[in-house]
Design an enzyme around this catalytic site. Sequence first.
Site, mmCIF file in Angstrom:
data_model
loop_
_atom_site.group_PDB
_atom_site.id
_atom_site.type_symbol
_atom_site.label_atom_id
_atom_site.label_comp_id
_atom_site.label_asym_id
_atom_site.label_seq_id
_atom_site.Cartn_x
_atom_site.Cartn_y
_atom_site.Cartn_z
ATOM 1 N N CYS A 21 -5.449 -3.074 2.771
ATOM 2 C CA CYS A 21 -5.055 -3.024 4.269
ATOM 3 C C CYS A 21 -6.422 -3.099 5.129
ATOM 4 C CB CYS A 21 -4.336 -1.688 4.408
ATOM 5 S SG CYS A 21 -3.737 -1.611 6.028
ATOM 6 N N LYS B 107 -9.977 1.633 -1.996
ATOM 7 C CA LYS B 107 -10.241 1.309 -0.731
ATOM 8 C C LYS B 107 -11.440 1.885 -0.067
ATOM 9 C CE LYS B 107 -7.362 1.328 3.669
ATOM 10 N NZ LYS B 107 -6.135 1.665 3.967
ATOM 11 N N GLU C 226 0.876 -1.469 0.093
ATOM 12 C CA GLU C 226 0.083 0.027 0.054
ATOM 13 C C GLU C 226 0.809 1.262 -0.175
ATOM 14 O OE1 GLU C 226 -2.206 0.283 3.665
ATOM 15 O OE2 GLU C 226 -3.738 1.652 3.022
#
Lengths: 290, 290
Positions: free
Chosen positions: B155, B118, B45
Amino acid sequence: MKDHTLKLGLVQMACTADIARNMQQAYAQAEALAKQGARLICLPELYRSLYFCQTLDATHFALAEAADGPSYQLFRQLAVQYKVSLIIPIFEEPTAGLYFNSAVIINETGAHLGTYRKQHIPHDPGFEEKYYFTPGDGGYRVWRTEAADFGTLICWDQWYPEAARLTALQGAQILFYPTAIGYSAGEPAEEGAAQLDAWVTVQRSHAIANNVFVVAVNRVGTEGGTRFWGNSFVANPLGKVLAHADETEQNLLVEIDLAEIRYYRQWWPFLRDRRIDTYAGITRRWGTGE
Amino acid sequence: MKDHTLKLGLVQMACTADIARNMQQAYAQAEALAKQGARLICLPELYRSLYFCQTLDATHFALAEAADGPSYQLFRQLAVQYKVSLIIPIFEEPTAGLYFNSAVIINETGAHLGTYRKQHIPHDPGFEEKYYFTPGDGGYRVWRTEAADFGTLICWDQWYPEAARLTALQGAQILFYPTAIGYSAGEPAEEGAAQLDAWVTVQRSHAIANNVFVVAVNRVGTEGGTRFWGNSFVANPLGKVLAHADETEQNLLVEIDLAEIRYYRQWWPFLRDRRIDTYAGITRRWGTGE
């Protein structure tokens, strides 16, 4: 939200063809746990008989009982005497010809709070449950007792994160998974070990993703081509295993602190960030759609 | 459904304040993996910079780039030269004042297949992402390349079984999780170890529940109060860890067999038994409702 400490009682037992003996044995172990201070006690799935789903046999329907039948009548006495709550898995017959794989919930006054009916029904060699059980129609429930607010799911349900989530979203602080799972005869040992590890891992993940306690209660012993692997355990809200059994008959008495739920939920606030606006597709069988 | 074997490449790296150097380093490692036969390569990331979300600083927005910006322009060359597909996480700026934590997907012809944004944005001490990133608006996607059909999440998404499920339901055979997670300074070591274990466990459970491969790619190194814990890994569709890194810079080259997905899905057919008629409550924030 309750935030005290309490002791959980798990009865990991072998089952036999003798129903009276199984009930007596389960009662004796649950009573031993109650005497040691357990306030919430769980038995393994279908504790009252052999795991009869290995074959298709209509005479097995005779094993079924009503939700307020012999199992409830027996264990309500224990509940009243020791002021404990219990999760008693039964082969439930609401009426002739309709059967569920269920768990009766008894609170500390002996009241029948309700019955959870297993939602996800397996069917594979040695576990032919779709012949016996209608998929549960009662939804995902939380049971509020003095000991804790908890939910019960059953065995195959444990592979479905949706079931854990839906139960936790109703306020369950503990997820119980009465279970009957084991090694299949003729499978390589490493395959069995990987399956056991997957079984523990996926349930620990329900604890982590929801920050709740998870309690798995399995049977032991060999029945036909299945050696039930025991390994009952309790995981905390970060998935840490607080106690676990081996593959023999045994009770687990495990103290937990319900305040850990708040602690972990404030540390990593998963509930805050759920993208509920994006989850509608969960109700689809496969593929996208919009 | 693709069912061949292929090699995955994971670049676990430390990042610095020097953007050009990070890009060069990431390129060199990805190229090394491509030369060793990796067909699908993933970076951590926000690989191009320090993990700038430790503070609130408007000058950090200058780190952002367009989806077809410098990162894409660099790595498309690698894609074309080695016929590899890549997952390149970027700090995305579609327009001034609008920013996402994204991953650019490049296929083996160098085409920009699309960008995953995300969906779940964390915000806790040391990870103040809600200041920088708007929650992703692009949904959960599957990317079809010669190497495999895969999905990318990022994540914090990894704690949400819904995100994994929704991506798998679209046919993703592999879930990638580019990540930046680590130990917080001043925390007891056993707490950090428990967090790392939870991080591995919850991602392995996405592999198990969906019978897909899971690939986590983290950064390493200490930045401010966070020591990023590395531990990048690949899990198979039963959650078995096929390879894992330690806490130092390293590449992982991992061969996987996509045919395992079919094998495990036929062994324990979870998809068959999902109770989609009972899952509508997943879109609620809390509580039951009906």
